[in-house]
Write a protein that holds these residues in place. Structure first.
Motif, PDB file in Angstrom:
ATOM      1  N   MET A 169       2.565  73.454  26.840  1.00  0.00           N
ATOM      2  CA  MET A 169       2.804  72.351  25.903  1.00  0.00           C
ATOM      3  C   MET A 169       1.489  71.716  25.470  1.00  0.00           C
ATOM      4  N   THR A 170       0.511  71.656  26.377  1.00  0.00           N
ATOM      5  CA  THR A 170      -0.791  71.080  26.027  1.00  0.00           C
ATOM      6  C   THR A 170      -1.641  72.051  25.214  1.00  0.00           C
ATOM      7  N   ALA A 171      -1.232  73.325  25.180  1.00  0.00           N
ATOM      8  CA  ALA A 171      -1.991  74.343  24.442  1.00  0.00           C
ATOM      9  C   ALA A 171      -1.468  74.549  23.037  1.00  0.00           C
ATOM     10  N   GLY A 172      -0.218  74.120  22.768  1.00  0.00           N
ATOM     11  CA  GLY A 172       0.386  74.331  21.464  1.00  0.00           C
ATOM     12  C   GLY A 172       0.173  73.161  20.526  1.00  0.00           C
ATOM     13  N   SER A 231       5.866  76.735  22.345  1.00  0.00           N
ATOM     14  CA  SER A 231       4.454  76.333  22.373  1.00  0.00           C
ATOM     15  C   SER A 231       3.579  77.444  22.932  1.00  0.00           C
ATOM     16  N   LEU A 232       4.081  78.148  23.942  1.00  0.00           N
ATOM     17  CA  LEU A 232       3.334  79.262  24.516  1.00  0.00           C
ATOM     18  C   LEU A 232       3.124  80.364  23.491  1.00  0.00           C
ATOM     19  N   ALA A 233       4.143  80.618  22.666  1.00  0.00           N
ATOM     20  CA  ALA A 233       4.017  81.653  21.632  1.00  0.00           C
ATOM     21  C   ALA A 233       2.938  81.282  20.618  1.00  0.00           C
ATOM     22  N   VAL A 234       2.885  79.996  20.245  1.00  0.00           N
ATOM     23  CA  VAL A 234       1.848  79.531  19.318  1.00  0.00           C
ATOM     24  C   VAL A 234       0.459  79.697  19.935  1.00  0.00           C
ATOM     25  N   ALA A 235       0.324  79.278  21.187  1.00  0.00           N
ATOM     26  CA  ALA A 235      -0.972  79.366  21.863  1.00  0.00           C
ATOM     27  C   ALA A 235      -1.387  80.812  22.082  1.00  0.00           C
ATOM     28  N   GLN A 236      -0.433  81.665  22.446  1.00  0.00           N
ATOM     29  CA  GLN A 236      -0.753  83.065  22.713  1.00  0.00           C
ATOM     30  C   GLN A 236      -1.244  83.763  21.457  1.00  0.00           C
ATOM     31  N   ALA A 237      -0.654  83.423  20.315  1.00  0.00           N
ATOM     32  CA  ALA A 237      -1.105  84.020  19.052  1.00  0.00           C
ATOM     33  C   ALA A 237      -2.554  83.636  18.752  1.00  0.00           C
ATOM     34  N   PHE A 278      -3.347  73.404  40.040  1.00  0.00           N
ATOM     35  CA  PHE A 278      -2.381  74.397  39.567  1.00  0.00           C
ATOM     36  C   PHE A 278      -2.662  75.731  40.254  1.00  0.00           C
ATOM     37  N   HIS A 279      -1.617  76.353  40.808  1.00  0.00           N
ATOM     38  CA  HIS A 279      -1.762  77.670  41.416  1.00  0.00           C
ATOM     39  C   HIS A 279      -0.435  78.401  41.344  1.00  0.00           C
ATOM     40  N   ARG A 280      -0.451  79.583  40.749  1.00  0.00           N
ATOM     41  CA  ARG A 280       0.725  80.442  40.651  1.00  0.00           C
ATOM     42  C   ARG A 280       1.959  79.691  40.151  1.00  0.00           C
ATOM     43  N   GLY A 281       1.758  78.902  39.104  1.00  0.00           N
ATOM     44  CA  GLY A 281       2.882  78.227  38.481  1.00  0.00           C
ATOM     45  C   GLY A 281       3.324  76.953  39.160  1.00  0.00           C
ATOM     46  N   ARG A 282       2.673  76.551  40.278  1.00  0.00           N
ATOM     47  CA  ARG A 282       3.039  75.314  40.972  1.00  0.00           C
ATOM     48  C   ARG A 282       1.950  74.257  40.782  1.00  0.00           C
ATOM     49  N   TYR A 283       2.378  72.993  40.826  1.00  0.00           N
ATOM     50  CA  TYR A 283       1.452  71.864  40.710  1.00  0.00           C
ATOM     51  C   TYR A 283       1.422  71.085  42.020  1.00  0.00           C
ATOM     52  N   TYR A 331      -1.329  78.822  29.756  1.00  0.00           N
ATOM     53  CA  TYR A 331      -0.467  77.877  30.467  1.00  0.00           C
ATOM     54  C   TYR A 331      -1.028  77.515  31.855  1.00  0.00           C
ATOM     55  N   ASP A 332      -2.254  77.898  32.144  1.00  0.00           N
ATOM     56  CA  ASP A 332      -2.838  77.597  33.445  1.00  0.00           C
ATOM     57  C   ASP A 332      -4.056  76.674  33.351  1.00  0.00           C
ATOM     58  N   ARG A 333      -4.183  75.977  32.244  1.00  0.00           N
ATOM     59  CA  ARG A 333      -5.180  74.923  32.074  1.00  0.00           C
ATOM     60  C   ARG A 333      -4.443  73.716  31.495  1.00  0.00           C
ATOM     61  N   TRP A 334      -4.735  72.522  31.971  1.00  0.00           N
ATOM     62  CA  TRP A 334      -4.138  71.326  31.377  1.00  0.00           C
ATOM     63  C   TRP A 334      -5.120  70.826  30.322  1.00  0.00           C
ATOM     64  N   PHE A 335      -4.924  71.273  29.080  1.00  0.00           N
ATOM     65  CA  PHE A 335      -5.915  71.069  28.026  1.00  0.00           C
ATOM     66  C   PHE A 335      -6.057  69.600  27.620  1.00  0.00           C
ATOM     67  N   ASP A 336      -5.135  68.731  28.026  1.00  0.00           N
ATOM     68  CA  ASP A 336      -5.231  67.311  27.692  1.00  0.00           C
ATOM     69  C   ASP A 336      -6.171  66.542  28.619  1.00  0.00           C
ATOM     70  N   LYS A 337      -6.427  67.054  29.823  1.00  0.00           N
ATOM     71  CA  LYS A 337      -7.303  66.347  30.752  1.00  0.00           C
ATOM     72  C   LYS A 337      -8.745  66.386  30.251  1.00  0.00           C
ATOM     73  N   SER A 338      -9.529  65.395  30.672  1.00  0.00           N
ATOM     74  CA  SER A 338     -10.923  65.339  30.231  1.00  0.00           C
ATOM     75  C   SER A 338     -11.641  66.638  30.546  1.00  0.00           C
ATOM     76  N   PHE A 339     -11.353  67.225  31.719  1.00  0.00           N
ATOM     77  CA  PHE A 339     -11.851  68.573  31.978  1.00  0.00           C
ATOM     78  C   PHE A 339     -11.032  69.219  33.091  1.00  0.00           C
ATOM     79  N   THR A 340     -11.016  70.543  33.054  1.00  0.00           N
ATOM     80  CA  THR A 340     -10.334  71.356  34.058  1.00  0.00           C
ATOM     81  C   THR A 340     -11.363  72.231  34.757  1.00  0.00           C
ATOM     82  N   VAL A 341     -11.435  72.132  36.069  1.00  0.00           N
ATOM     83  CA  VAL A 341     -12.291  73.024  36.858  1.00  0.00           C
ATOM     84  C   VAL A 341     -11.490  74.283  37.170  1.00  0.00           C
TER      85      VAL A 341
END
Length: 770
Positions: A394-397, A544-550, A348-353, A460-470
């Motif tokens: 979506m993975t953060a909410g 979902s972003l609003a929930v996570a941001q709070a 992930f970089h600057r909103g692109r995958y 929104y810049d981490r995929w929280f569902d993956k086993s880990f994010t570097v």
């Protein structure tokens, strides 16, 4: 030719290279075109896959016969044949019986039938010896008396036991060699669990509250408890571990709240050192080190984790899902999916995958080649597609909206292909545009922001569902964010220790800060993932972003580096460092809040097969007595005596938790059984609804030999942590990372004063939120 045409031509060329063959039906027949380069890549990729299968099969054989070795079969066969050659029968007639019942006896000569029968008997004898050795080792590993002996005083019983463990343990074990020999987690007696619970509850209750709780407990023990216990014992006889599957499902996978902050945890880079300021170079070494670890993991070349001193093995089952694993959202419960292999990572970089292949021509890319590929991503000027930039929110909410959106918008077409690419990746990589670390004019504040960024990022810049994010930052700092359901923090910490030390001490960088090695000119560029996200889905992403941001905005995070003392000085006082910290936390909380609270400390149960964690209830009558004596101005002698008593009590509770005598996992499973049976228990309901206001856990440095604290004392780390509402992280040189969670406490932090010597071996304590 204009820029747009050039870009189109480049994409078409890449598309043609990706196709192994093309055919077109014409009036003259079929026009078949083959791409030899693509076919070669297919062949090499398949070859690598088959090599891995052969290695996996070989390791399964070696692990299956451990503590013996496959070559020992030949020794047994030769020994039996040699004995028969001397005209004696070591089988006491069994070889003759086997010979009589051979299905091909008529087509073989007498001598051949005898040899075949002897080989069959030798094989059966060999398997019997393996079974016996494994059973003996399992019984030996069920002994835990060594843990309750005084430090430095080893009984003769333990010495004999340790010698027998070495004899039956075999040599050169693979990662999973001990799995079949580890004992099952025992089910404590209901009366013992109830007794220990009441003992832990006493310092936190008034006389009337304690009397009421005692009545509830006794009623449960004499009635419903025995019935529930019967079901648990039945499960313990059938399952490898009577706790772990329910713990994973009900504590993690059935949770419907956000993973970010509440469940996922983070790991940090070196505190004072950044090996290179070049983002792509740091990513190159870090990703390559991850691949090296995965290769060792696949080959089972990683040494089994052990308890220090006596080298007692720990369960390695959690290691199986480190890579190629993701958590899939569901409306009622999530699920964990693991793939055997994945040759790429999602970036992930600057909103692109992007999809970044890590292998080429059946070989692993070098760090320099990965750096080049990462730099291509960093230089890519293309903007994100509508809805793409914040998709990971979506993975953060909350889990239910994500499950519904995944089913509705990501179950087919281009969205499904791109989502599959992320979920099936070896792991996730986030290239962050921010600079982080302990730096600048405000190192303390920057350290706070660095840890907080690893915990939740921009949501929104981490995929929280993956086993880990570097996570790799713009200035070369890195870190990770890990999902919790598949394993506990020590497993990921083991990976990260290897990655950090391999990056800095093994791979290294050039004088300019780039990765070492050459670059292959034929590497295809990373592939940009494409999305078609409708407006309705974009609205759900924003919610979902609003929930996570709070949640992220509500985290008050402080990391306090303290280098004045470490565990070496604590041990000089003949006190357990863990007990010292836990009692200090009780004192800090009491001074802060004027009362005591239910305290959670995580202990591992990996002495047993598929073991995960158990709770140590660190607030005891003994620790409370010490705190009150200290605050009331009692004499030094009285305080020292009470402190040692409290420390010994804490160590006893920790050892009980490690050896299957804990309270909370047993009560948790009894509660699950009661729900299955439709039974209501006022006692269990009240126990399971208790609030943990002070929560800690510890993750010791497991591979001290990888670090060089004598020549490079600056290569030290704050470890990592979890995401409670209020956090205090205290860093003792390379020694301790302590997190203090006290909900509602936003202003006061009570430190631990004293000046003790700096030592080398690290231990970290990090928070855990239940």
């Amino acid at each position: 030719m204009d820029v747009e045409s050039c870009g189109h031509a480049q994409k078409m060329a890449e598309a043609h290279q990706a196709v192994a063959f093309q055919f077109t039906i014409t009036p003259e027949g079929i026009d078949l075109q083959l791409s030899h380069q693509a076919l070669r890549q297919v062949y090499l990729s398949g070859l690598r896959s088959w090599k891995k299968r052969v290695t996996r099969l070989k390791n399964n054989v070696i692990t299956g016969v451990y503590p013996a070795s496959p070559s020992s079969w030949l020794f047994v066969v030769i020994a039996i044949l040699a004995t028969m050659y001397t005209r004696s029968d070591p089988s006491m007639g069994l070889i003759a019986k086997i010979q009589e019942h051979l299905p091909v006896s008529d087509s073989l000569s007498v001598q051949c039938r005898t040899v075949v029968s002897a080989v069959l008997f030798s094989t059966l004898l060999w398997f019997s010896l393996i079974f016996t050795m494994r059973l003996c080792l399992k019984q030996l590993l069920s002994y835990h008396g060594w843990m309750f002996e005084q430090h430095g005083k080893v009984s003769n019983t333990t010495k004999i036991w340790a010698a027998m463990v070495r004899i039956f343990s075999g040599r050169q074990p693979l990662l999973y060699s001990y799995q079949g020999s580890l004992p099952n987690l025992p089910v404590p007696a209901v009366k013992d669990t109830v007794k220990r619970f009441l003992e832990s509850a006493r310092p936190l209750m008034s006389d009337s509250e304690y009397e009421r709780m005692t009545t509830l407990a006794k009623e449960f023990e004499s009635s419903l408890g025995n019935r529930l216990q019967w079901y648990l014992k039945l499960k313990a006889m059938w399952a490898s571990n009577y706790v772990s599957d329910w713990w994973e499902e009900y504590v993690y996978l059935r949770g419907r709240g956000p993973l970010m902050v509440n469940s996922n945890y983070y790991g940090m880079d070196f505190l004072y050192v950044t090996p290179t300021p070049i983002q792509a170079a740091r990513a190159g070494n870090t990703l390559h080190a991850c691949l090296l670890y995965r290769r060792k993991l696949n080959r089972e070349e990683i040494k089994p984790s052990r308890v220090p001193v006596l080298n007692v093995p720990l369960c390695a089952a959690q290691c199986e899902r480190i890579f190629n694993t993701t958590r899939i959202p569901g409306e009622e419960t999530d699920s964990l999916v693991h793939w055997q292999d994945s040759e790429y990572v999602a970036v992930f970089h600057r909103g692109r995958y992007f999809r970044l292949w890590l292998y080429h021509a059946a070989r692993m890319l070098s760090p320099r080649e990965i750096e080049q590929q990462i730099q291509r991503i960093l230089d890519d000027p293309s903007p994100p597609a509508p809805g793409e930039a914040k998709l990971a929110a979506m993975t953060a909410g909350d889990r239910i909206p994500w499950a519904q959106a995944r089913k509705e918008f990501f179950s087919s077409g281009v969205n499904k292909r791109s989502l599959d690419c992320i979920e099936k990746a070896a792991f996730f990589v986030a290239l962050d545009d921010d600079e982080q670390g302990m730096r600048g004019d405000d190192p303390a504040g920057n350290l706070d922001r660095y840890a907080k960024s690893l915990l939740h990022g921009k949501c929104y810049d981490r995929w929280f569902d993956k086993s880990f994010t570097v996570v790799v930052y713009k200035n070369g700092k890195n870190g990770l964010n890990a999902e919790h359901s598949w394993a506990d923090a020590p497993i990921m910490a083991h990976v990260w220790e290897y990655v950090m030390t391999t990056d800095s001490f093994q791979l290294g960088y050039t004088e300019e800060g780039h990765c070492k090695g050459d670059v292959a000119s034929s590497l295809p560029p990373p592939t940009r993932l494409t999305w078609d996200i409708p407006a309705e889905c974009q609205e759900r992403i924003e919610r979902s972003l609003a929930v996570a941001q709070a949640i992220a905005d509500d985290v008050d995070f402080h990391v306090l580096p303290i280098q004045e003392f470490g565990k070496g000085a604590i041990k000089k006082c003949k006190i357990s460092p863990d007990a010292f910290i836990q009692i200090a936390l009780q004192l800090a909380y009491y001074r802060n809040r004027g009362s005591f609270t239910l305290t959670y400390e995580a202990s591992m149960t990996r002495l047993f097969r598929e073991g995960r964690t158990e709770t140590v209830r660190s607030c005891t009558s003994e620790s409370c007595a010490f705190v009150r004596a200290l605050e009331d101005g009692e004499s030094k002698e009285v305080c020292q005596r009470l402190f040692r008593t409290a420390a010994e009590k804490h160590q006893h509770l920790y050892r009980m938790a490690m050896t299957g005598g804990g309270i909370d996992r047993h009560l948790f499973c009894l509660y699950i059984v009661s729900k299955y049976l439709g039974e209501e228990s006022p006692f269990l309901k009240e126990v399971l609804s208790e609030t943990w206001r002070l929560s800690t856990s510890q993750t010791p440095l497991q591979q001290v030999e990888l670090f060089d604290f004598v020549n490079h004392p600056e290569y030290t780390t704050c470890g990592g942590g979890f995401g409670p509402e209020i956090v205090l992280v205290v860093f003792f040189g390379t020694e301790y990372v302590v997190r203090l969670w006290s909900a509602g406490c936003r202003s006061k932090y009570v430190g631990i004063k004293g000046r003790l010597r700096f030592i080398r071996k690290p231990i970290s304590i990090i928070a855990y939120k239940t």
